[in-house]
Design a protein around this motif. Structure first.
Motif, PDB file in Angstrom:
ATOM      1  N   TRP A  76       0.845  -1.189   0.000  1.00  0.00           N
ATOM      2  CA  TRP A  76       0.000   0.000   0.000  1.00  0.00           C
ATOM      3  C   TRP A  76       0.883   1.242   0.000  1.00  0.00           C
TER       4      TRP A  76
ATOM      5  N   SER B  81      -2.986  -1.473  -5.134  1.00  0.00           N
ATOM      6  CA  SER B  81      -4.025  -1.265  -4.124  1.00  0.00           C
ATOM      7  C   SER B  81      -4.512   0.178  -4.053  1.00  0.00           C
TER       8      SER B  81
ATOM      9  N   ALA C  79     -12.867  -2.983  -0.076  1.00  0.00           N
ATOM     10  CA  ALA C  79     -12.258  -3.443  -1.332  1.00  0.00           C
ATOM     11  C   ALA C  79     -13.291  -3.868  -2.363  1.00  0.00           C
TER      12      ALA C  79
END
Length: 397
Positions: free
Chosen positions: A79, A102, A206
Protein backbone atom coordinates in the motif's frame (compact mmCIF):
# COMPACT_ATOMS: atom_id res chain seq x y z
CA UNK A 1 3.79 -8.70 7.12
CA UNK A 2 2.31 -6.18 4.68
CA UNK A 3 4.31 -3.04 3.91
CA UNK A 4 2.48 0.29 3.97
CA UNK A 5 4.17 3.54 2.91
CA UNK A 6 2.50 6.64 4.34
CA UNK A 7 3.44 9.85 2.52
CA UNK A 8 3.68 12.97 4.74
CA UNK A 9 2.51 11.29 7.96
CA UNK A 10 3.33 14.42 9.97
CA UNK A 11 0.91 16.74 8.13
CA UNK A 12 -1.91 17.24 8.83
CA UNK A 13 -0.87 16.85 12.45
CA UNK A 14 -3.69 14.41 13.30
CA UNK A 15 -2.70 11.90 10.60
CA UNK A 16 -0.29 10.05 12.88
CA UNK A 17 -3.42 8.31 14.16
CA UNK A 18 -3.85 6.54 10.80
CA UNK A 19 -0.28 5.23 11.20
CA UNK A 20 -0.87 4.21 14.81
CA UNK A 21 -3.87 2.05 13.89
CA UNK A 22 -2.09 0.51 10.89
CA UNK A 23 0.81 -0.52 13.11
CA UNK A 24 -1.58 -1.88 15.75
CA UNK A 25 -3.12 -4.03 13.00
CA UNK A 26 0.27 -5.60 12.27
CA UNK A 27 1.36 -3.66 9.20
CA UNK A 28 4.92 -2.48 8.62
CA UNK A 29 4.36 1.30 8.53
CA UNK A 30 7.01 3.26 6.62
CA UNK A 31 6.86 7.06 6.57
CA UNK A 32 8.24 9.44 3.95
CA UNK A 33 8.30 13.15 4.75
CA UNK A 34 10.35 16.32 4.62
CA UNK A 35 10.42 17.06 8.36
CA UNK A 36 13.55 15.99 10.28
CA UNK A 37 12.99 12.82 12.29
CA UNK A 38 13.95 14.53 15.56
CA UNK A 39 11.18 17.09 14.97
CA UNK A 40 8.43 14.45 14.66
CA UNK A 41 6.07 14.06 17.58
CA UNK A 42 6.70 11.09 19.84
CA UNK A 43 3.25 9.76 18.95
CA UNK A 44 4.22 9.64 15.26
CA UNK A 45 7.64 8.14 15.95
CA UNK A 46 5.95 5.37 17.96
CA UNK A 47 3.52 4.76 15.08
CA UNK A 48 6.19 4.18 12.40
CA UNK A 49 8.51 1.25 11.86
CA UNK A 50 10.89 3.48 9.88
CA UNK A 51 11.00 7.04 8.55
CA UNK A 52 12.79 8.34 5.46
CA UNK A 53 13.40 12.10 5.27
CA UNK A 54 13.52 13.70 1.82
CA UNK A 55 14.70 17.23 1.08
CA UNK A 56 11.33 18.04 -0.50
CA UNK A 57 8.15 16.06 -1.11
CA UNK A 58 7.75 18.18 -4.24
CA UNK A 59 10.84 16.49 -5.73
CA UNK A 60 9.54 13.32 -7.37
CA UNK A 61 13.00 11.80 -7.80
CA UNK A 62 13.70 12.13 -4.08
CA UNK A 63 10.42 10.47 -3.11
CA UNK A 64 10.94 7.81 -5.79
CA UNK A 65 14.33 6.96 -4.30
CA UNK A 66 12.77 6.70 -0.84
CA UNK A 67 10.17 4.21 -2.10
CA UNK A 68 12.91 2.29 -3.92
CA UNK A 69 14.95 2.11 -0.68
CA UNK A 70 11.99 0.75 1.28
CA UNK A 71 11.27 -1.77 -1.50
CA UNK A 72 14.89 -2.97 -1.43
CA UNK A 73 14.92 -3.24 2.37
CA UNK A 74 11.45 -4.66 3.06
CA UNK A 75 10.33 -6.20 -0.23
CA UNK A 76 7.14 -5.55 -2.18
CA UNK A 77 5.12 -2.51 -1.11
CA UNK A 78 1.47 -3.47 -0.61
CA UNK A 79 0.00 0.00 0.00
CA UNK A 80 1.07 3.60 -0.58
CA UNK A 81 -1.14 6.45 0.58
CA UNK A 82 -1.13 10.00 1.92
CA UNK A 83 -4.89 10.53 2.44
CA UNK A 84 -4.10 14.06 1.24
CA UNK A 85 -5.65 15.84 -1.76
CA UNK A 86 -2.40 17.65 -2.54
CA UNK A 87 -0.50 14.40 -3.08
CA UNK A 88 -3.17 12.35 -4.91
CA UNK A 89 -1.44 12.56 -8.28
CA UNK A 90 1.97 11.94 -6.71
CA UNK A 91 0.61 8.87 -4.89
CA UNK A 92 -0.86 7.53 -8.13
CA UNK A 93 2.40 8.04 -10.03
CA UNK A 94 4.37 6.17 -7.36
CA UNK A 95 1.86 3.31 -7.35
CA UNK A 96 2.06 3.11 -11.12
CA UNK A 97 5.86 3.20 -11.20
CA UNK A 98 6.22 0.54 -8.47
CA UNK A 99 3.26 -1.62 -9.59
CA UNK A 100 1.36 -1.10 -6.34
CA UNK A 101 -2.16 -2.17 -7.32
CA UNK A 102 -4.02 -1.27 -4.12
CA UNK A 103 -5.06 2.25 -5.17
CA UNK A 104 -5.63 4.69 -8.00
CA UNK A 105 -3.11 4.68 -10.85
CA UNK A 106 -1.99 7.57 -13.05
CA UNK A 107 -4.59 6.65 -15.68
CA UNK A 108 -7.36 7.13 -13.07
CA UNK A 109 -6.44 10.72 -12.24
CA UNK A 110 -8.48 12.68 -14.84
CA UNK A 111 -11.88 11.55 -13.56
CA UNK A 112 -11.04 12.18 -9.92
CA UNK A 113 -8.95 15.37 -10.19
CA UNK A 114 -10.49 17.38 -13.07
CA UNK A 115 -13.80 19.00 -12.19
CA UNK A 116 -14.94 18.89 -15.83
CA UNK A 117 -14.29 15.13 -16.02
CA UNK A 118 -16.08 14.45 -12.72
CA UNK A 119 -19.34 15.63 -14.24
CA UNK A 120 -19.48 12.68 -16.66
CA UNK A 121 -19.39 10.19 -13.78
CA UNK A 122 -21.90 12.10 -11.68
CA UNK A 123 -24.21 12.12 -14.71
CA UNK A 124 -23.77 8.35 -15.13
CA UNK A 125 -24.88 8.01 -11.51
CA UNK A 126 -28.05 9.96 -12.31
CA UNK A 127 -27.00 13.04 -10.32
CA UNK A 128 -27.59 16.47 -11.95
CA UNK A 129 -24.53 18.66 -12.60
CA UNK A 130 -24.06 22.38 -13.16
CA UNK A 131 -23.54 23.66 -16.70
CA UNK A 132 -19.93 24.56 -17.41
CA UNK A 133 -17.48 25.96 -19.93
CA UNK A 134 -13.72 25.43 -20.05
CA UNK A 135 -12.30 28.95 -20.11
CA UNK A 136 -10.72 29.83 -23.45
CA UNK A 137 -11.45 33.34 -24.73
CA UNK A 138 -13.69 36.30 -23.92
CA UNK A 139 -16.24 35.71 -26.68
CA UNK A 140 -16.87 32.07 -25.82
CA UNK A 141 -17.07 32.81 -22.11
CA UNK A 142 -19.54 35.62 -22.78
CA UNK A 143 -21.63 33.27 -24.91
CA UNK A 144 -21.76 30.84 -21.97
CA UNK A 145 -22.67 33.63 -19.55
CA UNK A 146 -25.43 34.80 -21.90
CA UNK A 147 -26.83 31.27 -21.67
CA UNK A 148 -26.69 30.82 -17.86
CA UNK A 149 -26.58 34.45 -16.66
CA UNK A 150 -24.41 36.16 -14.07
CA UNK A 151 -23.02 35.32 -11.58
CA UNK A 152 -20.68 32.50 -12.62
CA UNK A 153 -17.98 30.68 -10.66
CA UNK A 154 -14.45 30.25 -12.05
CA UNK A 155 -11.80 27.97 -10.56
CA UNK A 156 -8.92 25.77 -11.74
CA UNK A 157 -10.22 22.62 -13.43
CA UNK A 158 -7.61 20.72 -11.44
CA UNK A 159 -7.41 22.50 -8.10
CA UNK A 160 -7.26 21.87 -4.37
CA UNK A 161 -9.83 23.35 -2.02
CA UNK A 162 -11.12 26.86 -2.75
CA UNK A 163 -7.83 28.36 -3.87
CA UNK A 164 -8.05 30.66 -6.92
CA UNK A 165 -11.86 30.43 -6.96
CA UNK A 166 -13.95 33.49 -7.85
CA UNK A 167 -17.56 34.56 -8.18
CA UNK A 168 -17.92 36.81 -11.24
CA UNK A 169 -21.01 39.03 -11.31
CA UNK A 170 -20.50 41.44 -14.24
CA UNK A 171 -18.38 42.26 -17.29
CA UNK A 172 -15.91 44.35 -15.26
CA UNK A 173 -15.20 41.42 -12.94
CA UNK A 174 -14.91 39.13 -15.96
CA UNK A 175 -12.34 41.50 -17.44
CA UNK A 176 -10.40 41.54 -14.17
CA UNK A 177 -10.40 37.74 -14.16
CA UNK A 178 -8.95 37.58 -17.66
CA UNK A 179 -6.34 40.20 -16.78
CA UNK A 180 -5.14 38.47 -13.60
CA UNK A 181 -5.73 34.72 -14.07
CA UNK A 182 -2.74 32.39 -14.16
CA UNK A 183 -1.60 31.86 -17.73
CA UNK A 184 -0.75 28.15 -17.55
CA UNK A 185 -3.84 27.04 -15.63
CA UNK A 186 -6.96 25.62 -17.26
CA UNK A 187 -9.99 27.18 -15.58
CA UNK A 188 -13.56 25.93 -15.53
CA UNK A 189 -16.51 28.35 -15.52
CA UNK A 190 -19.78 27.11 -14.02
CA UNK A 191 -23.26 28.49 -13.55
CA UNK A 192 -23.89 29.74 -10.02
CA UNK A 193 -25.92 27.41 -7.80
CA UNK A 194 -27.69 28.89 -4.75
CA UNK A 195 -27.12 26.03 -2.35
CA UNK A 196 -25.37 24.82 0.77
CA UNK A 197 -22.69 22.14 0.62
CA UNK A 198 -23.68 18.72 1.98
CA UNK A 199 -21.07 15.98 1.97
CA UNK A 200 -20.99 12.21 1.93
CA UNK A 201 -18.05 10.99 4.00
CA UNK A 202 -17.42 7.26 3.95
CA UNK A 203 -14.87 4.49 4.30
CA UNK A 204 -15.27 2.16 1.33
CA UNK A 205 -14.05 -1.45 1.38
CA UNK A 206 -12.26 -3.44 -1.33
CA UNK A 207 -15.62 -4.44 -2.84
CA UNK A 208 -16.82 -0.86 -3.21
CA UNK A 209 -19.22 -1.15 -0.26
CA UNK A 210 -19.44 1.37 2.61
CA UNK A 211 -18.09 0.28 5.99
CA UNK A 212 -18.92 3.61 7.64
CA UNK A 213 -20.96 6.61 6.46
CA UNK A 214 -21.65 10.12 7.71
CA UNK A 215 -21.73 13.63 6.29
CA UNK A 216 -21.22 17.30 7.02
CA UNK A 217 -22.93 20.57 6.15
CA UNK A 218 -21.22 23.87 5.30
CA UNK A 219 -23.80 26.69 5.55
CA UNK A 220 -21.40 29.27 4.04
CA UNK A 221 -19.06 28.39 1.21
CA UNK A 222 -15.33 27.85 1.68
CA UNK A 223 -14.86 30.19 -1.30
CA UNK A 224 -16.53 33.04 0.59
CA UNK A 225 -14.59 32.24 3.78
CA UNK A 226 -11.27 32.47 1.94
CA UNK A 227 -12.08 35.43 -0.32
CA UNK A 228 -13.92 37.50 2.30
CA UNK A 229 -11.70 36.62 5.27
CA UNK A 230 -14.80 35.36 7.05
CA UNK A 231 -15.31 33.02 9.97
CA UNK A 232 -15.42 29.31 9.17
CA UNK A 233 -18.20 27.00 10.26
CA UNK A 234 -19.44 23.55 9.37
CA UNK A 235 -20.82 20.60 11.27
CA UNK A 236 -21.03 16.83 11.22
CA UNK A 237 -24.65 15.69 10.93
CA UNK A 238 -26.22 13.64 13.68
CA UNK A 239 -27.86 11.37 11.10
CA UNK A 240 -26.94 11.16 7.41
CA UNK A 241 -29.96 12.17 5.26
CA UNK A 242 -31.17 9.34 3.05
CA UNK A 243 -30.96 11.37 -0.16
CA UNK A 244 -27.30 12.20 0.57
CA UNK A 245 -26.66 8.52 1.30
CA UNK A 246 -28.26 7.44 -1.99
CA UNK A 247 -26.33 10.03 -4.00
CA UNK A 248 -23.06 9.16 -2.26
CA UNK A 249 -23.42 5.43 -2.84
CA UNK A 250 -24.38 5.95 -6.47
CA UNK A 251 -21.31 8.15 -7.01
CA UNK A 252 -19.06 5.57 -5.34
CA UNK A 253 -20.22 2.98 -7.87
CA UNK A 254 -19.89 5.34 -10.82
CA UNK A 255 -16.35 6.45 -9.92
CA UNK A 256 -15.23 2.92 -9.12
CA UNK A 257 -14.09 3.67 -5.58
CA UNK A 258 -12.51 0.84 -3.59
CA UNK A 259 -10.46 0.73 -0.37
CA UNK A 260 -10.61 4.48 0.36
CA UNK A 261 -11.71 7.10 2.83
CA UNK A 262 -13.70 9.58 0.71
CA UNK A 263 -15.31 13.03 0.93
CA UNK A 264 -17.90 13.61 -1.84
CA UNK A 265 -19.46 17.06 -2.01
CA UNK A 266 -23.01 17.82 -3.11
CA UNK A 267 -25.14 20.94 -3.34
CA UNK A 268 -28.49 21.00 -1.53
CA UNK A 269 -30.52 23.56 -3.48
CA UNK A 270 -31.80 26.54 -1.54
CA UNK A 271 -34.21 27.40 -4.35
CA UNK A 272 -35.59 25.78 -7.51
CA UNK A 273 -32.98 25.74 -10.27
CA UNK A 274 -33.98 25.09 -13.86
CA UNK A 275 -32.26 22.00 -15.23
CA UNK A 276 -30.99 20.97 -11.78
CA UNK A 277 -33.96 20.38 -9.51
CA UNK A 278 -36.29 21.69 -6.85
CA UNK A 279 -35.44 23.42 -3.59
CA UNK A 280 -34.01 20.81 -1.20
CA UNK A 281 -32.75 18.47 -3.93
CA UNK A 282 -29.21 17.07 -3.83
CA UNK A 283 -27.07 17.75 -6.92
CA UNK A 284 -23.40 17.24 -7.78
CA UNK A 285 -20.47 19.45 -6.75
CA UNK A 286 -17.18 17.50 -6.76
CA UNK A 287 -15.48 14.37 -5.45
CA UNK A 288 -12.49 14.16 -3.14
CA UNK A 289 -10.78 10.78 -2.88
CA UNK A 290 -9.47 11.38 0.63
CA UNK A 291 -10.82 12.23 4.09
CA UNK A 292 -12.39 15.63 4.62
CA UNK A 293 -9.63 18.04 5.61
CA UNK A 294 -8.44 19.50 8.87
CA UNK A 295 -9.78 17.96 12.05
CA UNK A 296 -12.89 16.49 10.42
CA UNK A 297 -11.92 12.85 11.19
CA UNK A 298 -11.77 13.78 14.88
CA UNK A 299 -15.10 15.59 14.60
CA UNK A 300 -16.65 12.49 13.03
CA UNK A 301 -15.38 10.48 16.00
CA UNK A 302 -16.93 12.95 18.45
CA UNK A 303 -20.25 12.97 16.55
CA UNK A 304 -20.60 9.20 16.38
CA UNK A 305 -18.65 7.93 19.40
CA UNK A 306 -16.32 5.89 17.20
CA UNK A 307 -12.81 5.93 15.71
CA UNK A 308 -12.58 6.36 11.93
CA UNK A 309 -8.79 6.11 12.07
CA UNK A 310 -9.20 2.54 13.29
CA UNK A 311 -12.08 1.71 10.92
CA UNK A 312 -9.91 2.87 7.99
CA UNK A 313 -6.91 0.86 9.22
CA UNK A 314 -9.19 -2.17 9.70
CA UNK A 315 -10.33 -1.76 6.09
CA UNK A 316 -6.70 -1.76 4.96
CA UNK A 317 -5.69 -4.76 7.06
CA UNK A 318 -8.83 -6.92 7.14
CA UNK A 319 -11.39 -5.36 4.72
CA UNK A 320 -13.84 -5.25 7.61
CA UNK A 321 -14.19 -3.69 11.04
CA UNK A 322 -16.08 -4.67 14.16
CA UNK A 323 -15.57 -1.30 15.84
CA UNK A 324 -18.96 -0.11 17.09
CA UNK A 325 -20.54 3.24 16.38
CA UNK A 326 -22.04 4.71 19.52
CA UNK A 327 -24.31 7.58 20.51
CA UNK A 328 -24.82 10.20 17.79
CA UNK A 329 -24.68 13.99 18.11
CA UNK A 330 -24.08 17.08 16.02
CA UNK A 331 -20.43 18.15 16.05
CA UNK A 332 -19.90 21.84 15.30
CA UNK A 333 -16.75 23.55 14.08
CA UNK A 334 -16.38 27.29 14.62
CA UNK A 335 -13.22 28.89 13.24
CA UNK A 336 -13.10 32.47 14.47
CA UNK A 337 -11.10 35.04 12.52
CA UNK A 338 -8.60 37.28 14.29
CA UNK A 339 -9.32 40.99 14.25
CA UNK A 340 -13.10 40.74 14.68
CA UNK A 341 -14.78 42.35 17.70
CA UNK A 342 -16.66 39.34 19.07
CA UNK A 343 -19.15 39.84 21.89
CA UNK A 344 -18.00 36.68 23.69
CA UNK A 345 -14.38 36.39 24.80
CA UNK A 346 -12.55 33.08 24.86
CA UNK A 347 -13.22 32.82 28.59
CA UNK A 348 -16.92 33.57 28.02
CA UNK A 349 -17.15 30.80 25.42
CA UNK A 350 -15.45 28.26 27.67
CA UNK A 351 -17.61 29.22 30.64
CA UNK A 352 -20.79 28.80 28.61
CA UNK A 353 -19.83 25.75 26.55
CA UNK A 354 -16.95 24.05 28.36
CA UNK A 355 -19.00 20.90 28.89
CA UNK A 356 -19.69 20.67 25.14
CA UNK A 357 -16.11 21.32 24.00
CA UNK A 358 -14.08 18.54 22.42
CA UNK A 359 -11.21 20.53 20.85
CA UNK A 360 -9.95 24.08 21.37
CA UNK A 361 -6.82 25.26 19.58
CA UNK A 362 -5.10 27.77 17.34
CA UNK A 363 -5.09 26.91 13.64
CA UNK A 364 -1.70 26.87 11.86
CA UNK A 365 -1.29 29.85 9.53
CA UNK A 366 -1.03 27.54 6.49
CA UNK A 367 -4.62 26.35 7.14
CA UNK A 368 -6.11 29.53 8.58
CA UNK A 369 -7.31 30.88 5.23
CA UNK A 370 -10.05 28.24 5.05
CA UNK A 371 -10.39 27.32 8.72
CA UNK A 372 -10.13 30.57 10.70
CA UNK A 373 -7.53 31.35 13.38
CA UNK A 374 -9.09 30.09 16.61
CA UNK A 375 -11.10 26.87 16.52
CA UNK A 376 -13.79 25.53 18.80
CA UNK A 377 -15.18 22.02 18.25
CA UNK A 378 -18.23 21.14 20.32
CA UNK A 379 -20.98 18.50 20.33
CA UNK A 380 -24.70 19.08 20.83
CA UNK A 381 -27.64 16.67 21.06
CA UNK A 382 -29.95 18.91 19.01
CA UNK A 383 -29.57 21.24 16.03
CA UNK A 384 -31.31 24.01 17.98
CA UNK A 385 -28.59 23.98 20.64
CA UNK A 386 -25.89 23.96 17.96
CA UNK A 387 -27.50 26.88 16.12
CA UNK A 388 -27.62 28.89 19.35
CA UNK A 389 -23.93 28.14 19.92
CA UNK A 390 -23.08 29.48 16.46
CA UNK A 391 -25.19 32.60 16.95
CA UNK A 392 -23.54 33.42 20.25
CA UNK A 393 -19.87 32.73 19.49
CA UNK A 394 -19.97 34.46 16.07
CA UNK A 395 -21.83 37.59 17.23
CA UNK A 396 -19.83 40.79 16.80
CA UNK A 397 -20.32 44.21 18.35
Amino acid sequence: MKNFIFISPNFPTNYWQFCKELKANGLNVLGIGDQPYDDLTQDLKDSLNEYYKVDSLENYDSVYRAVAFFTFKYGRIDWLESNNEYWLERDAALRTDFNIQSGFQTEDMPRIKYKSKMKEYYTKAGIPVAKYHLVDNWDNCKAFINEVGYPVITKPDNGVGASDTYKISNDDELGHFFATKQENVQYIMEEFINAEVNSYDAIIDANGEPMFETGNVTPNSIMDIVNNNDNSLYYIVKELPEDTRRAGRAAVKSFGVKSRFIHFEFFRLLEDHEGMGKKGDVVALEVNMRPCGGFTPDMINFAHSTDVYKIWADMIAFNKSTLPVGEHAFCAYAGLRDGKDFVMSHDDIMAAYGANMRMVDRIPDVLAGAMGNQMYVATFPTKEEMDTFYQRVLECR
